[in-house]
Motif scaffolding. Structure first.
Motif, mmCIF file in Angstrom:
data_model
loop_
_atom_site.group_PDB
_atom_site.id
_atom_site.type_symbol
_atom_site.label_atom_id
_atom_site.label_comp_id
_atom_site.label_asym_id
_atom_site.label_seq_id
_atom_site.Cartn_x
_atom_site.Cartn_y
_atom_site.Cartn_z
ATOM 1 N N ALA A 1 -2.082 12.485 2.886
ATOM 2 C CA ALA A 1 -2.824 13.751 2.834
ATOM 3 C C ALA A 1 -2.214 14.655 1.771
ATOM 4 C CB ALA A 1 -2.793 14.432 4.198
ATOM 5 N N ALA A 2 -3.059 15.426 1.100
ATOM 6 C CA ALA A 2 -2.589 16.363 0.083
ATOM 7 C C ALA A 2 -1.887 17.538 0.752
ATOM 8 C CB ALA A 2 -3.763 16.856 -0.762
ATOM 9 N N PRO A 3 -0.749 17.994 0.227
ATOM 10 C CA PRO A 3 -0.041 19.106 0.864
ATOM 11 C C PRO A 3 -0.627 20.473 0.558
ATOM 12 C CG PRO A 3 1.180 18.348 -1.040
ATOM 13 C CD PRO A 3 0.022 17.411 -0.881
ATOM 14 N N ASP A 4 -1.431 20.570 -0.491
ATOM 15 C CA ASP A 4 -1.886 21.883 -0.939
ATOM 16 C C ASP A 4 -3.389 22.108 -0.758
ATOM 17 O OD1 ASP A 4 -2.401 19.887 -2.736
ATOM 18 O OD2 ASP A 4 -1.844 21.029 -4.515
ATOM 19 N N GLU A 5 -4.097 21.162 -0.125
ATOM 20 C CA GLU A 5 -5.526 21.330 0.122
ATOM 21 C C GLU A 5 -5.978 20.359 1.202
ATOM 22 O OE1 GLU A 5 -7.719 20.297 -3.385
ATOM 23 O OE2 GLU A 5 -6.218 18.822 -3.979
ATOM 24 N N ALA A 6 -7.192 20.582 1.733
ATOM 25 C CA ALA A 6 -7.726 19.721 2.794
ATOM 26 C C ALA A 6 -8.343 18.483 2.169
ATOM 27 C CB ALA A 6 -8.744 20.488 3.621
ATOM 28 N N ASP A 7 -7.520 17.521 1.829
ATOM 29 C CA ASP A 7 -7.984 16.309 1.164
ATOM 30 C C ASP A 7 -7.004 15.194 1.476
ATOM 31 O OD1 ASP A 7 -9.639 14.746 -0.336
ATOM 32 O OD2 ASP A 7 -9.219 15.723 -2.261
ATOM 33 N N ARG A 8 -7.490 13.951 1.446
ATOM 34 C CA ARG A 8 -6.630 12.819 1.749
ATOM 35 C C ARG A 8 -7.213 11.541 1.151
ATOM 36 N NH1 ARG A 8 -10.358 15.290 4.188
ATOM 37 N NH2 ARG A 8 -8.800 16.516 5.296
ATOM 38 N N VAL A 9 -6.326 10.549 0.895
ATOM 39 C CA VAL A 9 -6.763 9.271 0.354
ATOM 40 C C VAL A 9 -6.224 8.154 1.237
ATOM 41 C CG1 VAL A 9 -7.021 10.002 -2.037
ATOM 42 C CG2 VAL A 9 -4.788 9.208 -1.219
ATOM 43 N N ALA A 10 -6.935 7.019 1.216
ATOM 44 C CA ALA A 10 -6.540 5.851 2.005
ATOM 45 C C ALA A 10 -6.428 4.643 1.084
ATOM 46 C CB ALA A 10 -7.563 5.579 3.104
ATOM 47 N N VAL A 11 -5.488 3.747 1.416
ATOM 48 C CA VAL A 11 -5.337 2.474 0.711
ATOM 49 C C VAL A 11 -5.649 1.363 1.705
ATOM 50 C CG1 VAL A 11 -3.810 0.997 -0.635
ATOM 51 C CG2 VAL A 11 -3.506 3.480 -0.687
ATOM 52 N N PRO B 1 0.807 -1.231 0.000
ATOM 53 C CA PRO B 1 0.000 0.000 0.000
ATOM 54 C C PRO B 1 0.836 1.276 0.000
ATOM 55 C CG PRO B 1 -0.876 -1.589 1.572
ATOM 56 C CD PRO B 1 0.445 -2.125 1.115
ATOM 57 N N HIS B 2 2.093 1.198 0.465
ATOM 58 C CA HIS B 2 2.942 2.386 0.525
ATOM 59 C C HIS B 2 3.531 2.753 -0.830
ATOM 60 C CE1 HIS B 2 2.676 1.222 4.748
ATOM 61 N NE2 HIS B 2 2.917 2.477 5.016
ATOM 62 N N ARG B 3 3.142 2.013 -1.869
ATOM 63 C CA ARG B 3 3.505 2.447 -3.220
ATOM 64 C C ARG B 3 2.796 3.752 -3.581
ATOM 65 N NH1 ARG B 3 6.174 -1.111 -6.528
ATOM 66 N NH2 ARG B 3 6.402 -3.248 -5.787
ATOM 67 N N LEU B 4 1.690 4.055 -2.916
ATOM 68 C CA LEU B 4 1.054 5.356 -3.109
ATOM 69 C C LEU B 4 1.871 6.360 -2.295
ATOM 70 C CD1 LEU B 4 -2.782 6.097 -3.001
ATOM 71 C CD2 LEU B 4 -1.051 7.780 -2.429
ATOM 72 N N VAL B 5 2.713 7.128 -2.981
ATOM 73 C CA VAL B 5 3.697 7.967 -2.295
ATOM 74 C C VAL B 5 3.305 9.432 -2.237
ATOM 75 C CG1 VAL B 5 5.588 6.400 -2.839
ATOM 76 C CG2 VAL B 5 5.031 8.256 -4.425
ATOM 77 N N HIS B 6 2.329 9.847 -3.057
ATOM 78 C CA HIS B 6 1.979 11.278 -3.059
ATOM 79 C C HIS B 6 0.565 11.454 -3.587
ATOM 80 C CE1 HIS B 6 2.665 15.593 -3.122
ATOM 81 N NE2 HIS B 6 2.129 15.627 -4.325
ATOM 82 N N PHE B 7 -0.088 12.520 -3.084
ATOM 83 C CA PHE B 7 -1.437 12.867 -3.513
ATOM 84 C C PHE B 7 -1.575 14.378 -3.501
ATOM 85 C CE2 PHE B 7 -5.895 13.699 -1.854
ATOM 86 C CZ PHE B 7 -6.490 13.677 -3.107
ATOM 87 N N SER B 8 -1.907 14.961 -4.645
ATOM 88 C CA SER B 8 -2.191 16.401 -4.724
ATOM 89 C C SER B 8 -2.867 16.695 -6.050
ATOM 90 C CB SER B 8 -0.910 17.239 -4.590
ATOM 91 O OG SER B 8 -0.024 17.009 -5.659
ATOM 92 N N ALA B 9 -3.662 17.781 -6.057
ATOM 93 C CA ALA B 9 -4.338 18.241 -7.278
ATOM 94 C C ALA B 9 -5.101 17.115 -7.968
ATOM 95 C CB ALA B 9 -3.328 18.870 -8.235
ATOM 96 N N ASP B 10 -5.792 16.282 -7.158
ATOM 97 C CA ASP B 10 -6.600 15.178 -7.678
ATOM 98 C C ASP B 10 -5.793 14.147 -8.459
ATOM 99 O OD1 ASP B 10 -9.252 15.124 -6.837
ATOM 100 O OD2 ASP B 10 -9.747 16.858 -8.057
ATOM 101 N N ARG B 11 -4.502 14.038 -8.121
ATOM 102 C CA ARG B 11 -3.681 13.012 -8.753
ATOM 103 C C ARG B 11 -2.921 12.248 -7.674
ATOM 104 N NH1 ARG B 11 -0.124 15.783 -13.334
ATOM 105 N NH2 ARG B 11 0.245 17.200 -11.602
ATOM 106 N N VAL C 1 -8.555 2.048 -3.214
ATOM 107 C CA VAL C 1 -8.274 3.435 -2.838
ATOM 108 C C VAL C 1 -9.581 4.156 -2.526
ATOM 109 C CG1 VAL C 1 -7.248 5.623 -3.578
ATOM 110 C CG2 VAL C 1 -6.208 3.460 -4.282
ATOM 111 N N PHE C 2 -9.577 4.898 -1.419
ATOM 112 C CA PHE C 2 -10.752 5.652 -0.991
ATOM 113 C C PHE C 2 -10.349 7.084 -0.688
ATOM 114 C CE2 PHE C 2 -11.766 1.292 -0.108
ATOM 115 C CZ PHE C 2 -13.138 1.165 -0.282
ATOM 116 N N ARG C 3 -11.236 8.003 -1.009
ATOM 117 C CA ARG C 3 -11.077 9.379 -0.527
ATOM 118 C C ARG C 3 -11.724 9.454 0.849
ATOM 119 N NH1 ARG C 3 -11.660 12.502 -4.808
ATOM 120 N NH2 ARG C 3 -9.903 13.953 -4.691
#
Length: 597
Positions: A575-585, A335-345, A591-593
């Motif tokens: 968690a996204a660094p540039d907005e109040a958003d986060r995803v979970a694996v 699950p830690h292959r998801l290394v970054h989340f921002s701008a809906d990507r 993947v869930f928001r």
């Protein structure tokens, strides 16, 4: 003596093949054999060497023990057989010429331990809260440390730290390290590992995981920490515990459990009574149906002053995100292959490339390749920024847009104080380690780590403004912490969990003020799977079945996970660094928001 053990191997984040191999064999009621081998020479079939050597060794050992050859003699003769098998294979196949492997084996017979070892894989003994290495690293750099020519700290970043002077498959004659008839005690713990673990995880952290968790969970946690800290090599770990231990489904018990109690029904009755009492208390708290209490419950007593600003009915909801079967398989494996989340990507690590997935268009996948000397930098734009080592074997780096672009920032290791050259846009950093990983870049800040500290460069792109450097030490050796960041145009904050004190630390920085650091006075029972800095001076720590909401005074409140079945367990949160958003694996690779209400 009862023995409980578990082992696993992971490819890591950089290598394209796994050249490690491990095995454990139950020889008889009182005898168990554990082996870890780390193959060498990716282009020369290091994976073949480690597997062939291990299998040949185990087969020979079992034959010799059936003939009543002593454990110590069986280990020596079997290692010779393994060495010969590797040499013979290399002679018969030119493509395999030069292959070799490290080799560390531990044989437990009753309360006696025998060890045979070649190379720089390790065997640790943990006893009474202390950890010590039973084996020595057979490398030229380790020899320099032993001779007093360099320090342990200098050895950690030495460019030749992995060059061995002893290995299997190198020559006909070799001298293994041998430990005979070492007395084991109940509650002892053995840890066998390849250098992919101890390169990124300190001995104290290895001890903490092995002591605090059942073997399966300890192995999983250690591999996760090594990957979080860089995952530059394959990672193999075996944890062996001696003495009585409660059996888990995921734990291999190598000896039959002790006889059950004569009064099982009393235990069942007590359990049912406790369950009824907990259900009554839980219902009385007014939680909604379907919610699950998180691992960390509400607890107070650390208030510095003032009332808490935590909402009483904060809760978590998971919204599924459509991803491809390829991405789901990758995340299920790690699950830690998801290394970054921002701008809906989201950025997914896949061997030698990142998969950039637009969550609004799940089939829109951009593949960005990288090498050991170059990595793309996560960012919220469509631009492709690269972080590249300037010269092999140095701690000098450049940041540029795409391959061949002009450098917009240079980083240099410096033995003296910090220096900044605004004309060449070079930041010289005292004590910068050779292993550096970029975390995020925006118009105003560049965030990276050398696995002993977070570093932030202000104004990386503005030619008329001199770049500034901020350091945030996380003070836990080489252990890279669970972290998140919040970045705005005028400043930001780094939130990270320090395993040493099991608390969350915050480093705030801006273009106008000196950085400030603060520790939230709340000690966690368990390691969070993710953390997030929220608005209103609050933070969130995420767990498999919920979260804990905290304010700066350490006041806490449990956050329930609403409307999900008990089979769904969160494994990783970003968690996204540039907005109040986060995803979970989740453990299933889904993947869930996460929505917070």
């Amino acid at each position: 003596m009862q023995i409980t053990a578990h082992g696993d191997s992971h490819i890591g984040r950089i290598r394209q093949t796994n050249e490690d191999h491990y095995i454990y064999e139950h020889i008889c009621d009182e005898e168990h054999l554990f082996v870890v081998a780390d193959g060498m020479g990716g282009h020369q079939a290091g994976d073949v060497a480690s597997k062939l050597g291990t299998q040949s060794f185990v087969a020979s050992y079992k034959r010799l023990r059936k003939r009543s050859i002593s454990v110590a003699d069986a280990l020596v003769e079997s290692l010779k057989k393994a060495n010969s098998a590797i040499l013979q294979k290399a002679r018969s196949d030119p493509a395999k010429k030069g292959m070799g492997t490290t080799f560390s084996a531990a044989a437990i017979h009753g309360d006696r331990l025998n060890v045979i070892h070649v190379g720089d894989s390790r065997i640790y003994l943990i006893r009474s809260g202390a950890i010590r290495r039973l084996t020595t690293d057979q490398t030229f750099v380790a020899k320099m440390v032993e001779d007093g020519r360099i320090t342990e700290e200098e050895a950690r970043d030495h460019p030749q730290k992995n060059i061995l002077y002893m290995s299997l498959g190198a020559r006909e004659e070799f001298t293994p390290e041998i430990i005979s008839d070492f007395h084991l005690e109940e509650k002892d713990i053995l840890v066998l590992c390849s250098d992919g673990l101890n390169t990124h995880v300190t001995d104290d952290v290895i001890r903490a995981y092995a002591e605090s968790y059942y073997p399966a969970e300890a192995v999983k946690g250690l591999i996760r920490r090594a990957n979080e800290n860089g995952g530059m090599d394959n990672i193999t770990v075996q944890v062996v515990r001696l003495g009585p231990l409660v059996d888990l489904d995921s734990t291999v018990v190598l000896q039959r459990p002790q006889r059950q109690s004569r009064f099982p029904y009393l235990w069942v009755a007590a359990f049912v009574l406790l369950a009824v009492l907990l259900a009554f208390l839980y219902w009385g708290r007014g939680n909604q149906a379907g919610s699950v209490l998180p691992a960390e419950q509400s607890r107070s007593g650390n208030t510095i002053g003032g009332k808490t600003n935590l909402h009483a009915k904060t809760r978590m909801l998971l919204e599924p995100i459509a991803i491809s079967a390829e991405v789901s398989r990758l995340l299920r494996s790690d699950p830690h292959r998801l290394v970054h989340f921002s701008a809906d990507r989201i950025w997914i690590l896949a061997k030698d490339r990142y998969l950039l997935i637009n969550l609004k268009k799940a089939r829109d996948v951009d593949r960005v390749s990288f090498t050991e000397g170059m990595r793309p930098i996560p960012n919220p734009t469509d631009r492709r920024w690269q972080f590249r080592r300037d010269k092999p074997g140095t701690a000098n780096y450049i940041i540029q847009q795409e391959a061949g672009g002009l450098p917009i920032l240079r980083l240099r290791a410096n033995d003296s104080d910090q220096e900044i050259d605004p004309l060449s846009r070079t930041v010289s950093i005292s004590g910068l380690k050779s292993s550096v990983m970029p975390l995020f870049i925006s118009e105003h800040f560049f965030v990276f780590t050398d696995f002993s500290q977070f570093l932030v460069v202000q104004s990386p792109f503005k030619e008329r403004q001199s770049p500034q450097l901020i350091k945030c030490f996380f003070g836990d050796g080489m252990t890279f912490p669970v972290y998140s960041m919040k970045i705005e145009s005028s400043g930001g904050a780094l939130l990270y969990f320090v395993n040493k004190d099991r608390q969350l630390h915050i480093c705030r920085f801006s273009l106008e003020r000196e950085p400030t650091r603060r520790v939230i006075p709340y000690v966690f029972f368990r390691l969070p799977l993710g953390v997030e800095y929220l608005s209103g001076e609050k933070v969130m720590a995420y767990f498999a079945d919920g979260a804990t909401l905290l304010d700066m005074n350490g006041e806490s409140r449990a956050v329930a996970l609403i409307g999900q079945s008990g089979k769904l367990r969160i494994e990783h949160v970003t968690a996204a660094p540039d907005e109040a958003d986060r995803v979970a694996v989740t453990t299933e690779g889904k993947v869930f928001r996460i929505r917070i209400e």
